[in-house]
Design a protein around this motif. Structure first.
Motif, PDB file in Angstrom:
ATOM      1  N   TYR A   1      19.004  12.513  17.959  1.00  0.00           N
ATOM      2  CA  TYR A   1      19.161  12.905  16.543  1.00  0.00           C
ATOM      3  C   TYR A   1      19.778  14.297  16.441  1.00  0.00           C
ATOM      4  O   TYR A   1      20.810  14.489  15.777  1.00  0.00           O
TER       5      TYR A   1
ATOM      6  N   ASP B   1      25.388   5.441  -1.092  1.00  0.00           N
ATOM      7  CA  ASP B   1      24.327   5.264  -0.097  1.00  0.00           C
ATOM      8  C   ASP B   1      24.353   3.833   0.438  1.00  0.00           C
ATOM      9  O   ASP B   1      24.494   2.879  -0.333  1.00  0.00           O
TER      10      ASP B   1
ATOM     11  N   SER C   1      17.755   9.852  10.212  1.00  0.00           N
ATOM     12  CA  SER C   1      17.080  11.156  10.155  1.00  0.00           C
ATOM     13  C   SER C   1      15.802  11.272  10.992  1.00  0.00           C
ATOM     14  O   SER C   1      15.229  12.354  11.064  1.00  0.00           O
TER      15      SER C   1
ATOM     16  N   ASN D   1      11.159  19.276   5.615  1.00  0.00           N
ATOM     17  CA  ASN D   1      10.847  19.156   4.187  1.00  0.00           C
ATOM     18  C   ASN D   1       9.602  18.293   3.984  1.00  0.00           C
ATOM     19  O   ASN D   1       9.390  17.325   4.730  1.00  0.00           O
TER      20      ASN D   1
ATOM     21  N   ILE E   1      15.364  13.576   0.620  1.00  0.00           N
ATOM     22  CA  ILE E   1      15.832  14.863   0.077  1.00  0.00           C
ATOM     23  C   ILE E   1      16.957  14.624  -0.925  1.00  0.00           C
ATOM     24  O   ILE E   1      17.023  15.267  -1.974  1.00  0.00           O
TER      25      ILE E   1
ATOM     26  N   ASP F   1      28.843   2.535   2.884  1.00  0.00           N
ATOM     27  CA  ASP F   1      28.612   3.181   4.184  1.00  0.00           C
ATOM     28  C   ASP F   1      29.557   4.385   4.297  1.00  0.00           C
ATOM     29  O   ASP F   1      30.750   4.246   3.997  1.00  0.00           O
TER      30      ASP F   1
ATOM     31  N   LYS G   1      23.467  15.572  14.974  1.00  0.00           N
ATOM     32  CA  LYS G   1      23.611  16.534  13.864  1.00  0.00           C
ATOM     33  C   LYS G   1      24.414  17.759  14.323  1.00  0.00           C
ATOM     34  O   LYS G   1      25.216  18.310  13.557  1.00  0.00           O
TER      35      LYS G   1
END
Ligand code: NAD
Ligand code: DAU
Length: 346
Positions: free
Chosen positions: A151, A34, A88, A181, A13, A62, A155
Motif C-alpha cells: 500500500y 468513483d 486504502s 483519519n 474521507i 474507474d 502511494k
C-alpha cells in the motif's frame, strides 16, 4: 476552484470532504467519480444527494479508464481534480497487492494525464505511510520516502509521479500526506471503527502484536479542512504533512474506546502482528500550520464524536458487516483470534 471532480468521493474521507465542501462553499459544484469497490458506498452520500441537488453529481467509473475520466471532465466542465481514489487498507495490500499498484499508481497516472490535457489543478491525497516507520523524531516533507508495505509503496509511487508531472509538464499539483483519519463513514476494517463496532457487540478487539505501535489519529473533518486549504492556498509542486503531530499507541486508543462505551478491557485480545508492521509514524506539521491550518479536535474529542456516530448509525455499519466483510473478517482474524491472548484480565 469551485468545479471539482472528487475521485474516490464515495469512500470514507472523500464523502466527508464532499459534504464539507458543499456545506462550506455555496458556489461549489462537485462531481464524485468513483468505482464503488467494496469500500465505496452511496449510503455515505445519501444526504448529500438529497440536500445539494444541482450542485452535486455522481458517476460510477474507474480512474484507470482514461476515456471515461476525460468524458466526465468535459461533460461537467471540471476545473480541479482532488484524488482520494485508492485501495486504502494495508492488510488487504498484504493479501492482494495487484489492485493497489493498478489503482494507486496507474490510476494516478491516468488522472495526471487528464489534468495535463485539460489544464486542471490537481491535488493528491497521500499518506504519512510513505515515509516508512519513524522510530524517533518526526517526518518533514523533505525526508526520503521509505515505504514498507505494498500500500505505502504504491502511494509513494503516486506521489513521485505527481511531482514529476509538476517538474516535467508544469501540471499544478499539490500533495497532502495525512495521518490516520477517524470519524463517520469509515469502513469497519480500519482499527478504530472495527474496535467500536466489535465493542458494541461485545466481540473481541484484535490488537496486533503488543499494541505499542503508534499512530497520529486525527478527526476526518480536520483533514478535509487541510486539504481544502492546500487546494486554495498551497504552492504548486509542494507537499504538506497533515496531522495533529501527536502519536498514540493503539492499545491506549482501544482502551479509550472501551471507556467511552462502558465496556471492559478484557475484550482486548493481543493477536499475531501484521507482517512488516510499521512501529510508529510521526509528522512534523509546521509547514501546514504556517499555511494557516490547525487541528480542531483533540484525540479524546475525535474519539468521542466517532464513537457517538457509530452508536447512533447502526443502520450504516450493520449492513456492511453482514456482507462481503464477513468473509474478509474470517480470513483476516479467525486464526489470529484463535492464537490470541488477553491484554488485561477481568
Ligand atoms: P476508502 O477505502 O474508504 O475509499 C476509497 C474510495 O476509492 C472508495 O469509494 C472506492 O470505491 C474508490 N476507488 C477505489 N478504487 C477506485 C478506482 N480504481 N477508480 C475509482 N474509484 C476507486 O479510503 P479512505 O480511507 O477514504 O482514503 C481516501 C484516500 O486518503 C486514499 O487515497 C488514502 O490513501 C488516503 N489516506 C487515507 C487515510 C486514512 O486514515 N483513511 C489517511 C491518509 C491518507
Ligand atoms: O497513516 C495513514 C494511513 O492510516 C492511511 O494511509 C491508510 O489508508 C489507513 O488505512 C491507515 O493505515 P493503518 O494501517 O495505520 O490503519 P489501520 O486502521 O489498519 O491500523 C491502525 C493501527 O492499528 C495500525 O498500527 C495497525 C493496528 N491494527 C489494525 C487493525 C485493522 C490492529 O492492532 N488491529 C487491527 O485489527
Amino acid at each position: 476552484m469551485r468545479r471539482l471532480m472528487v475521485t474516490g468521493g464515495a469512500g470514507f474521507i472523500g464523502s466527508n470532504f464532499v459534504r464539507w465542501t458543499l456545506e462550506t462553499y455555496p458556489d461549489a459544484y462537485v462531481l464524485v467519480y468513483d468505482k464503488l469497490t467494496y469500500a465505496g458506498n452511496l449510503d455515505n452520500l445519501k444526504d448529500v444527494a438529497e440536500r445539494f441537488q444541482g450542485r452535486y453529481a455522481f458517476i460510477r467509473g474507474d480512474i484507470c479508464d482514461a476515456r471515461a475520466v476525460r468524458e466526465a471532465i468535459r461533460a461537467h466542465r471540471i476545473e480541479a481534480i482532488v484524488n482520494f481514489a485508492a485501495e486504502s487498507h494495508v492488510d488487504r495490500s498484504l493479501m492482494e497487492p495487484g489492485s493497489f499498484v493498478q489503482t494507486d499508481v496507474f490510476g494516478t497516472y491516468v488522472l495526471l494525464e487528464a489534468a495535463r490535457a485539460f489544464g486542471l489543478r490537481y491535488h493528491q491525497v497521500s499518506t504519512d505511510e510513505v515515509y516508512g516507520e519513524v522510530l524517533e523524531g518526526a517526518s518533514t516533507e523533505r525526508d526520503p520516502l521509505m515505504p514498507r508495505s505494498p500500500y505505502s509503496a504504491s502511494k509513494a509511487g503516486a506521489d513521485l509521479l505527481c511531482l514529476a508531472y509538476f517538474t516535467s509538464f508544469g501540471v499544478p499539483v499539490t500533495i497532502t500526506r495525512g495521518s490516520n483519519n477517524i470519524g463517520p463513514y469509515q469502513y469497519p476494517e480500519k482499527f478504530v471503527p472495527l474496535c467500536i463496532t466489535n465493542a458494541i457487540d461485545d466481540e473481541p478487539l484484535p490488537v496486533y502484536g503488543d499494541g505499542q505501535q503508534m499512530r497520529d489519529y486525527q478527526y476526518v473533518l480536520d483533514h478535509c479542512e487541510g486539504i481544502d486549504l492546500v487546494l486554495r492556498r498551497g504552492q504548486p509542486g509542494e507537499v504538506y504533512n497533515l496531522g495533529t503531530g501527536i502519536s498514540t499507541p493503539n492499545l491506549e486508543v482501544a482502551k479509550r474506546i472501551l471507556d467511552l462505551l462502558g465496556k471492559p478491557y478484557s475484550l482486548i485480545r493481543l493477536v499475531p502482528d501484521r507482517p512488516g508492521h510499521d512501529r510508529r509514524y510521526a509528522l512534523d506539521i509546521s509547514k501546514i500550520v504556517a499555511l494557516g491550518w490547525r487541528s480542531r479536535h483533540t484525540l479524546d474529542e475525535a474519539l468521542e464524536k466517532t464513537v457517538r456516530w457509530y452508536v447512533e448509525n447502526e443502520w450504516w455499519w450493520r449492513k456492511i458487516k453482514s456482507g462481503e466483510y464477513r468473509e474478509y473478517y474470517r480470513r483476516q482474524y479467525a486464526e489470529r483470534l484463535a492464537r490470541s491472548r488477553p491484554a488485561f484480565s477481568g
